[in-house]
Scaffold this active site. Sequence first.
Site, PDB file in Angstrom:
ATOM      1  N   ASP A  97       0.954  -1.280   0.037  1.00 35.84           N
ATOM      2  CA  ASP A  97       0.019   0.067  -0.186  1.00 35.84           C
ATOM      3  C   ASP A  97       0.911   1.227  -0.040  1.00 35.84           C
ATOM      4  OD1 ASP A  97      -2.326   1.671   0.254  1.00 35.84           O
ATOM      5  OD2 ASP A  97      -2.618   1.038   2.273  1.00 35.84           O
ATOM      6  N   PHE A 146     -10.132  -0.024  -0.364  1.00 34.50           N
ATOM      7  CA  PHE A 146      -9.771  -1.036   1.010  1.00 34.50           C
ATOM      8  C   PHE A 146     -10.327  -2.369   0.656  1.00 34.50           C
ATOM      9  CE2 PHE A 146      -9.370  -2.896   5.124  1.00 34.50           C
ATOM     10  CZ  PHE A 146      -8.343  -2.618   5.549  1.00 34.50           C
TER      11      PHE A 146
HETATM   12  P1  IMP Z   1       1.680  -0.137   3.734  1.00 38.81           P
HETATM   13  O1  IMP Z   1       2.835  -0.273   5.003  1.00 38.81           O
HETATM   14  O2  IMP Z   1       0.937   0.921   3.974  1.00 38.81           O
HETATM   15  O3  IMP Z   1       2.323  -0.741   2.439  1.00 38.81           O
HETATM   16  O4  IMP Z   1       0.286  -1.318   4.308  1.00 38.81           O
HETATM   17  C1  IMP Z   1       0.792  -2.791   4.173  1.00 38.81           C
HETATM   18  C2  IMP Z   1      -0.127  -3.447   5.275  1.00 38.81           C
HETATM   19  O5  IMP Z   1      -1.416  -2.762   5.633  1.00 38.81           O
HETATM   20  C3  IMP Z   1      -0.338  -4.794   4.654  1.00 38.81           C
HETATM   21  O6  IMP Z   1       0.525  -5.659   5.149  1.00 38.81           O
HETATM   22  C4  IMP Z   1      -1.853  -4.748   5.286  1.00 38.81           C
HETATM   23  O7  IMP Z   1      -1.790  -5.631   6.368  1.00 38.81           O
HETATM   24  C5  IMP Z   1      -2.430  -3.533   5.481  1.00 38.81           C
HETATM   25  N1  IMP Z   1      -3.134  -2.881   4.495  1.00 38.81           N
HETATM   26  C6  IMP Z   1      -2.911  -1.843   3.482  1.00 38.81           C
HETATM   27  N2  IMP Z   1      -4.017  -1.871   2.629  1.00 38.81           N
HETATM   28  C7  IMP Z   1      -4.934  -2.882   3.102  1.00 38.81           C
HETATM   29  C8  IMP Z   1      -6.354  -3.207   2.391  1.00 38.81           C
HETATM   30  O8  IMP Z   1      -6.596  -2.512   1.652  1.00 38.81           O
HETATM   31  N3  IMP Z   1      -6.859  -4.230   3.068  1.00 38.81           N
HETATM   32  C9  IMP Z   1      -6.387  -4.841   4.207  1.00 38.81           C
HETATM   33  N4  IMP Z   1      -5.159  -4.530   4.650  1.00 38.81           N
HETATM   34  C10 IMP Z   1      -4.274  -3.615   4.137  1.00 38.81           C
END
Ligand code: IMP
Length: 177
Positions: A97, A146
């Site tokens: 993300d 999401f």
């Molecule tokens: P980042 O650090 O922003 O890349 O987020 C990564 C973590 O956030 C992932 O390992 C997921 O656990 C959670 N995450 C991010 N987007 C989503 C989503 O759309 N649905 C569920 N979990 C998410």
Amino acid sequence: MKTLLTAEQLHDGVDRLGKEINKFYGDQPLTIVGVLTGSIVLLADLIRRLTMPLRVGLVQASSYRGTAIDPGQLTMNFDLLPDVKGRNVLLVDDIFDTGKTLVGLVDELQKHQPASVRCAVLLRKQGRQAVMKEPEYVGFEIPNAFVVGYGLDYQDAYRNLPHVAALEEHEIGKTVH
Ligand code: IMP
Ligand code: MG
């Protein structure tokens, strides 16, 4: 919620990921490190497609979200990590993300002196990245919604869905039981 990727599409996507990873590593031993909890379904499906000598380890990472869909402070737990010194490591997570989770995990992993670290994710959300790094293996590019299912949760629910679905506006911010 709306289905974004069916179980069949996910199956084909994991096949593709497995082929790419097998091609890159060949017969070199590999340690797959799954990121708890979101990667468990992908991890189980992916390792059965891999043909090199393989070890499996786990780490935990979470950014507190509660009913929110925006990440908070990243906490990591490496207690379940096997010895990876001198080994090739492939970090496997559910979704890329902002990218902060994977970058934090890669930095921490480097302290354990692996021979190499690459990253594989099932999903990459478009237009959300806040870091310079990109995962080497991506199953699917998805729009900025999401998503839940196939390991991904909202308030720890929905991980057991066999498909990936996007929550709708009215489903976000409510407490799930
Ligand atoms: P980042 O650090 O922003 O890349 O987020 C990564 C973590 O956030 C992932 O390992 C997921 O656990 C959670 N995450 C991010 N987007 C989503 C989503 O759309 N649905 C569920 N979990 C998410
Ligand atoms: Mg996660």
